[in-house]
Design a protein around this motif. Structure first.
Motif, PDB file in Angstrom:
ATOM      1  N   ASP A  21       0.795  -1.225   0.000  1.00 38.43           N
ATOM      2  CA  ASP A  21       0.000   0.000   0.000  1.00 38.43           C
ATOM      3  C   ASP A  21       0.831   1.281   0.000  1.00 38.43           C
ATOM      4  N   CYS A  22       2.132   1.171  -0.277  1.00 39.59           N
ATOM      5  CA  CYS A  22       2.936   2.386  -0.426  1.00 39.59           C
ATOM      6  C   CYS A  22       2.573   3.092  -1.725  1.00 39.59           C
ATOM      7  N   VAL A  23       2.757   4.397  -1.732  1.00 35.40           N
ATOM      8  CA  VAL A  23       2.598   5.201  -2.937  1.00 35.40           C
ATOM      9  C   VAL A  23       3.870   6.014  -3.103  1.00 35.40           C
ATOM     10  N   VAL A  24       4.620   5.725  -4.156  1.00 32.51           N
ATOM     11  CA  VAL A  24       5.860   6.443  -4.466  1.00 32.51           C
ATOM     12  C   VAL A  24       5.605   7.263  -5.721  1.00 32.51           C
ATOM     13  N   GLY A  25       5.919   8.557  -5.660  1.00 33.00           N
ATOM     14  CA  GLY A  25       5.659   9.445  -6.785  1.00 33.00           C
ATOM     15  C   GLY A  25       6.598   9.215  -7.943  1.00 33.00           C
ATOM     16  N   SER A  26       6.981  10.271  -8.604  1.00 38.18           N
ATOM     17  CA  SER A  26       7.859  10.218  -9.774  1.00 38.18           C
ATOM     18  C   SER A  26       9.141  11.002  -9.515  1.00 38.18           C
ATOM     19  N   GLN A  27      10.191  10.623 -10.232  1.00 38.25           N
ATOM     20  CA  GLN A  27      11.487  11.301 -10.161  1.00 38.25           C
ATOM     21  C   GLN A  27      12.134  11.182  -8.783  1.00 38.25           C
ATOM     22  N   THR A  28      11.817  10.144  -8.047  1.00 42.31           N
ATOM     23  CA  THR A  28      12.431   9.958  -6.737  1.00 42.31           C
ATOM     24  C   THR A  28      13.739   9.178  -6.862  1.00 42.31           C
ATOM     25  N   ILE A  29      14.531   9.225  -5.802  1.00 45.19           N
ATOM     26  CA  ILE A  29      15.731   8.393  -5.668  1.00 45.19           C
ATOM     27  C   ILE A  29      15.642   7.672  -4.329  1.00 45.19           C
ATOM     28  N   LEU A  30      15.694   6.345  -4.364  1.00 45.62           N
ATOM     29  CA  LEU A  30      15.757   5.537  -3.157  1.00 45.62           C
ATOM     30  C   LEU A  30      17.087   4.800  -3.193  1.00 45.62           C
ATOM     31  N   ALA A  31      17.995   5.164  -2.301  1.00 49.10           N
ATOM     32  CA  ALA A  31      19.337   4.600  -2.319  1.00 49.10           C
ATOM     33  C   ALA A  31      19.346   3.193  -1.717  1.00 49.10           C
ATOM     34  N   ASN A  32      20.490   2.539  -1.807  1.00 48.72           N
ATOM     35  CA  ASN A  32      20.609   1.139  -1.413  1.00 48.72           C
ATOM     36  C   ASN A  32      20.085   0.877   0.002  1.00 48.72           C
ATOM     37  N   ASN A  33      19.262  -0.177   0.109  1.00 46.06           N
ATOM     38  CA  ASN A  33      18.726  -0.629   1.392  1.00 46.06           C
ATOM     39  C   ASN A  33      17.730   0.333   2.027  1.00 46.06           C
ATOM     40  N   ALA A  34      17.241   1.320   1.299  1.00 46.66           N
ATOM     41  CA  ALA A  34      16.124   2.107   1.826  1.00 46.66           C
ATOM     42  C   ALA A  34      14.916   1.188   1.979  1.00 46.66           C
ATOM     43  N   THR A  35      14.170   1.358   3.063  1.00 45.75           N
ATOM     44  CA  THR A  35      13.081   0.447   3.384  1.00 45.75           C
ATOM     45  C   THR A  35      11.828   1.235   3.739  1.00 45.75           C
ATOM     46  N   LEU A  36      10.765   0.987   2.991  1.00 45.92           N
ATOM     47  CA  LEU A  36       9.487   1.639   3.254  1.00 45.92           C
ATOM     48  C   LEU A  36       8.539   0.617   3.859  1.00 45.92           C
ATOM     49  N   ALA A  37       8.078   0.851   5.074  1.00 44.42           N
ATOM     50  CA  ALA A  37       7.070  -0.012   5.681  1.00 44.42           C
ATOM     51  C   ALA A  37       5.721   0.245   5.009  1.00 44.42           C
ATOM     52  N   GLY A  38       4.701  -0.479   5.437  1.00 48.98           N
ATOM     53  CA  GLY A  38       3.407  -0.369   4.777  1.00 48.98           C
ATOM     54  C   GLY A  38       2.791   1.014   4.875  1.00 48.98           C
ATOM     55  N   HIS A  39       2.039   1.376   3.835  1.00 52.81           N
ATOM     56  CA  HIS A  39       1.201   2.576   3.812  1.00 52.81           C
ATOM     57  C   HIS A  39       2.009   3.880   3.770  1.00 52.81           C
ATOM     58  N   VAL A  40       3.270   3.817   3.400  1.00 51.77           N
ATOM     59  CA  VAL A  40       4.102   5.022   3.312  1.00 51.77           C
ATOM     60  C   VAL A  40       3.819   5.733   1.997  1.00 51.77           C
ATOM     61  N   HIS A  41       3.793   7.070   2.027  1.00 53.53           N
ATOM     62  CA  HIS A  41       3.648   7.887   0.821  1.00 53.53           C
ATOM     63  C   HIS A  41       4.916   8.723   0.635  1.00 53.53           C
ATOM     64  N   VAL A  42       5.449   8.702  -0.580  1.00 53.61           N
ATOM     65  CA  VAL A  42       6.659   9.455  -0.912  1.00 53.61           C
ATOM     66  C   VAL A  42       6.326  10.376  -2.083  1.00 53.61           C
ATOM     67  N   GLY A  43       6.571  11.669  -1.913  1.00 57.72           N
ATOM     68  CA  GLY A  43       6.234  12.642  -2.940  1.00 57.72           C
ATOM     69  C   GLY A  43       7.239  12.692  -4.079  1.00 57.72           C
ATOM     70  N   ASP A  44       6.868  13.385  -5.151  1.00 54.35           N
ATOM     71  CA  ASP A  44       7.738  13.533  -6.315  1.00 54.35           C
ATOM     72  C   ASP A  44       9.065  14.185  -5.926  1.00 54.35           C
ATOM     73  N   TRP A  45      10.142  13.732  -6.575  1.00 57.22           N
ATOM     74  CA  TRP A  45      11.474  14.296  -6.435  1.00 57.22           C
ATOM     75  C   TRP A  45      12.089  14.099  -5.048  1.00 57.22           C
ATOM     76  N   ALA A  46      11.467  13.315  -4.203  1.00 58.72           N
ATOM     77  CA  ALA A  46      12.061  13.053  -2.886  1.00 58.72           C
ATOM     78  C   ALA A  46      13.283  12.144  -3.034  1.00 58.72           C
ATOM     79  N   ILE A  47      14.202  12.250  -2.086  1.00 58.33           N
ATOM     80  CA  ILE A  47      15.406  11.412  -2.043  1.00 58.33           C
ATOM     81  C   ILE A  47      15.473  10.759  -0.666  1.00 58.33           C
ATOM     82  N   ILE A  48      15.650   9.430  -0.660  1.00 58.37           N
ATOM     83  CA  ILE A  48      15.761   8.684   0.593  1.00 58.37           C
ATOM     84  C   ILE A  48      17.123   8.012   0.610  1.00 58.37           C
ATOM     85  N   GLY A  49      17.933   8.346   1.592  1.00 59.09           N
ATOM     86  CA  GLY A  49      19.302   7.864   1.653  1.00 59.09           C
ATOM     87  C   GLY A  49      19.403   6.383   1.967  1.00 59.09           C
ATOM     88  N   GLY A  50      20.581   5.827   1.714  1.00 62.35           N
ATOM     89  CA  GLY A  50      20.824   4.423   1.959  1.00 62.35           C
ATOM     90  C   GLY A  50      20.642   4.040   3.418  1.00 62.35           C
TER      91      GLY A  50
END
Length: 262
Positions: free
Chosen positions: A122-151
């Protein structure tokens, strides 16, 4: 014509557009649809009710569309939907949704998703994002456009990360991260406005100045959240070039249910 390696196991009911490439020993289930020019690497497993758009690059050993890691899941036909032009590196795991939420996990377009990234149900990840190595999203997380999540960063269930925000290496994200902010650490702390990222994306000096004023209202003047939201309304009027950006920030903060990182 699709190029399917002879060692791949592809269910006859799976749907493919032209020029799809399926690598050695990949396994493709019956409810999978894959768009044109997408490449699937060796040993990938794509199952469940999974729809993948065009021009995606899925590297070897990815697992997409498996059942959610939720003990309430009872086999409902929930979905995984992936957009166009995404890069999905080795050992990524994306799960389908659950009946208790939207019933689908959604990844947008043009995302750069590095190795070992987990995107739960049930996660929603937008567009143009960067999720680096081993980034982990638990259930129901929302990530907006152009967001960056570090390793090595973990994001708690039901948390939201706003557009253009950046979470640094090995951060513990358990509250909402407002748009345009830089955060890191455990416990999580806001380090400032993501100024350099905004400039790289073409934000004008006037837009950045307006967001700096909104940032000061939210984090530097000792205001309550309610007072900061009200003050940002006036800041938007004073910075017409940034009025939409400030409105996005203001509405995100006002809608937060977990509380925002401060």
């Amino acid at each position: 014509m699709s190029a399917i390696h002879p060692t791949a196991i592809v269910d006859p009911a799976a749907q493919f557009a032209g020029d799809v490439s399926i690598g050695p020993y990949a396994v493709i289930g019956p409810h999978v649809a894959i768009g044109a020019r997408t490449t699937v690497g060796a040993h990938c497993v794509i199952e469940g009710h999974t729809t993948i758009g065009e021009d995606n690059r899925i590297f070897q050993f990815a697992s997409l569309g498996a059942a959610p890691q939720d003990k309430k899941y009872a086999g409902e036909p929930t979905r995984l939907v992936i957009g166009h032009r995404n890069t999905i590196r080795e050992f990524c795991t994306f799960n389908t949704g659950t009946a208790q939420d939207r019933g689908e996990t959604v990844i947008g377009d043009d995302n750069w998703i590095m190795a070992y990234v987990h995107i739960a149900h049930d996660c929603v990840v937008g567009s143009q994002t960067i999720l680096a190595n081993n980034a982990t999203l638990a259930g129901h997380v929302h990530v907006g456009d152009w967001a960056i999540i570090g390793g090595l960063t973990g994001v708690h269930q039901f948390s939201r990360i706003g557009a253009h925000a950046m979470a640094g290496f090995a951060s513990h994200v358990s509250q909402d991260v407002p748009p345009f902010m830089m955060v890191d650490g455990n416990p999580l702390a806001v380090r400032g406005l993501n100024t350099e990222g905004l400039r790289r994306r073409g934000f004008s000096p006037q837009r950045v100045a307006g967001l700096k004023q909104a940032y000061r209202l939210l984090y530097r003047q000792g205001l309550t959240l309610e007072a900061a939201v009200t003050a940002m309304q006036e800041a938007g009027q004073a910075h017409p070039e940034a009025v939409q950006d400030i409105a996005l920030l203001r509405d995100f903060v006002a809608a937060s249910r977990r509380g925002i990182a401060r």
